[in-house]
Design a protein around this motif. Structure first.
Motif, PDB file in Angstrom:
ATOM      1  N   ASN A  79       0.849  -1.181   0.000  1.00 23.37           N
ATOM      2  CA  ASN A  79       0.000   0.000   0.000  1.00 23.37           C
ATOM      3  C   ASN A  79       0.891   1.239   0.000  1.00 23.37           C
ATOM      4  O   ASN A  79       1.791   1.342   0.832  1.00 23.37           O
ATOM      5  CB  ASN A  79      -0.917  -0.019   1.226  1.00 23.37           C
ATOM      6  N   LEU A  80       0.639   2.162  -0.922  1.00 17.11           N
ATOM      7  CA  LEU A  80       1.403   3.412  -0.995  1.00 17.11           C
ATOM      8  C   LEU A  80       0.506   4.587  -0.647  1.00 17.11           C
ATOM      9  O   LEU A  80      -0.651   4.637  -1.076  1.00 17.11           O
ATOM     10  CB  LEU A  80       1.943   3.652  -2.406  1.00 17.11           C
ATOM     11  N   THR A  81       1.052   5.524   0.114  1.00 18.26           N
ATOM     12  CA  THR A  81       0.347   6.770   0.396  1.00 18.26           C
ATOM     13  C   THR A  81       1.298   7.941   0.189  1.00 18.26           C
ATOM     14  O   THR A  81       2.516   7.793   0.322  1.00 18.26           O
ATOM     15  CB  THR A  81      -0.216   6.805   1.832  1.00 18.26           C
ATOM     16  N   LEU A  82       0.720   9.079  -0.132  1.00 26.34           N
ATOM     17  CA  LEU A  82       1.484  10.300  -0.361  1.00 26.34           C
ATOM     18  C   LEU A  82       0.999  11.384   0.582  1.00 26.34           C
ATOM     19  O   LEU A  82      -0.185  11.441   0.910  1.00 26.34           O
ATOM     20  CB  LEU A  82       1.290  10.808  -1.793  1.00 26.34           C
ATOM     21  N   ALA A  83       1.912  12.257   0.967  1.00 27.98           N
ATOM     22  CA  ALA A  83       1.556  13.432   1.762  1.00 27.98           C
ATOM     23  C   ALA A  83       2.452  14.577   1.337  1.00 27.98           C
ATOM     24  O   ALA A  83       3.635  14.381   1.046  1.00 27.98           O
ATOM     25  CB  ALA A  83       1.723  13.145   3.248  1.00 27.98           C
ATOM     26  N   VAL A 124       6.471   9.788   0.786  1.00 25.80           N
ATOM     27  CA  VAL A 124       5.852   8.604   0.193  1.00 25.80           C
ATOM     28  C   VAL A 124       6.035   7.475   1.205  1.00 25.80           C
ATOM     29  O   VAL A 124       7.160   7.196   1.626  1.00 25.80           O
ATOM     30  CB  VAL A 124       6.487   8.227  -1.154  1.00 25.80           C
ATOM     31  N   THR A 125       4.935   6.852   1.594  1.00 24.83           N
ATOM     32  CA  THR A 125       4.968   5.769   2.573  1.00 24.83           C
ATOM     33  C   THR A 125       4.551   4.470   1.905  1.00 24.83           C
ATOM     34  O   THR A 125       3.539   4.414   1.214  1.00 24.83           O
ATOM     35  CB  THR A 125       4.009   6.058   3.748  1.00 24.83           C
ATOM     36  N   THR A 143       3.636   0.527   2.849  1.00 20.97           N
ATOM     37  CA  THR A 143       3.340  -0.468   3.864  1.00 20.97           C
ATOM     38  C   THR A 143       3.300  -1.814   3.156  1.00 20.97           C
ATOM     39  O   THR A 143       2.482  -2.033   2.257  1.00 20.97           O
ATOM     40  CB  THR A 143       1.991  -0.185   4.552  1.00 20.97           C
ATOM     41  N   GLU A 191       6.906  -0.842   7.290  1.00 18.55           N
ATOM     42  CA  GLU A 191       6.367   0.464   6.945  1.00 18.55           C
ATOM     43  C   GLU A 191       7.559   1.403   6.828  1.00 18.55           C
ATOM     44  O   GLU A 191       8.316   1.569   7.791  1.00 18.55           O
ATOM     45  CB  GLU A 191       5.380   0.975   7.982  1.00 18.55           C
ATOM     46  N   LYS A 210       8.784   5.291   5.359  1.00 17.51           N
ATOM     47  CA  LYS A 210       8.384   6.610   4.865  1.00 17.51           C
ATOM     48  C   LYS A 210       9.639   7.367   4.440  1.00 17.51           C
ATOM     49  O   LYS A 210      10.497   7.682   5.260  1.00 17.51           O
ATOM     50  CB  LYS A 210       7.657   7.403   5.947  1.00 17.51           C
ATOM     51  N   ARG A 236      -6.931  10.365  -8.395  1.00 16.09           N
ATOM     52  CA  ARG A 236      -7.307  11.045  -7.151  1.00 16.09           C
ATOM     53  C   ARG A 236      -8.114  12.310  -7.466  1.00 16.09           C
ATOM     54  O   ARG A 236      -9.120  12.592  -6.821  1.00 16.09           O
ATOM     55  CB  ARG A 236      -6.050  11.365  -6.344  1.00 16.09           C
TER      56      ARG A 236
END
Length: 154
Positions: free
Chosen positions: A42-46, A59-60, A62, A77, A79, A140
Motif C-alpha cells: 500500500n502506498l500513500t502520499l503526503a 511517500v509511505t 506499507t 512500513e 516513509k 485522485r
C-alpha cells in the motif's frame, strides 16, 4: 517586480528516511514454515508546507507479507521524504509538482530502503514495482471531482 521574483524555482533541499518499522510477530516459528507468501503493498502520499516556498513531500510504503490467511511473516512500513523549495509557480501547477514530480524523485530511495530492510531481516527482497504517479494523481483528482456530484445526488 524583478526578473528574479518571477523566475520559477524548484530545488531539492534534502532527501531523508523519515520513518521505518519492521515487525515479525510470528518469528521464529513462522520462519520454519514453507509456502509462497502473499504480499500486499500500500502506498500513500503526503505533501505539507514547511515554510514559505518550502514543502515536505513523503511517500509511505506499507508492505504486509503473510503465509496462509492470517499468519504474518513480516510487516514493513517505510516513509521516505524530501524537502523541496518551490516558488513562483502558478497555483494550478503546484498540485501536479507536489503530487507527481516530487514523489517520482523520492520513490527510488523508498524502493531501495524496502528491499534492503527485507534482506537485512533475513527474507528475499521485496522489489516495489514502478509507479505511475501521474495516473495516481489523475485518479485522485477524478475521485475528488466525482465526490461532490455524488453527495449532491444524496
Amino acid at each position: 517586480m524583478s526578473d528574479e521574483q518571477l523566475t520559477p524555482v524548484f530545488n531539492i533541499q534534502r532527501m531523508y528516511l523519515k520513518d521505518l518499522s519492521l515487525e515479525q510477530p510470528n518469528s521464529p516459528l513462522i520462519l520454519t514454515e514453507q509456502g509462497q507468501p502473499q504480499v500486499d503493498i500500500n502506498l500513500t502520499l503526503a505533501a505539507d508546507p514547511v515554510a514559505e516556498g518550502m514543502f515536505e513531500v513523503a511517500v509511505t510504503a506499507t508492505v504486509t507479507t503473510k503465509l496462509a490467511a492470517d499468519r504474518t511473516l513480516f510487516l514493513i512500513e517505510a516513509k521516505q521524504a524530501g524537502i523541496f523549495e518551490i516558488r513562483n509557480l502558478p497555483p494550478e501547477q503546484m498540485e501536479g509538482i507536489l503530487g507527481i514530480v516530487c514523489p517520482q524523485m523520492i520513490y527510488p530511495y523508498l524502493r531501495a530502503v524496502v528491499s534492503d530492510i527485507c534482506t537485512r531481516a533475513g527474507f528475499p527482497p521485496v522489489l516495489l514495482t514502478e509507479v505511475n504517479f501521474q495516473a495516481m494523481f489523475e485518479a485522485r483528482q477524478q475521485a475528488q471531482a466525482e465526490q461532490p456530484a455524488a453527495e449532491a445526488l444524496n
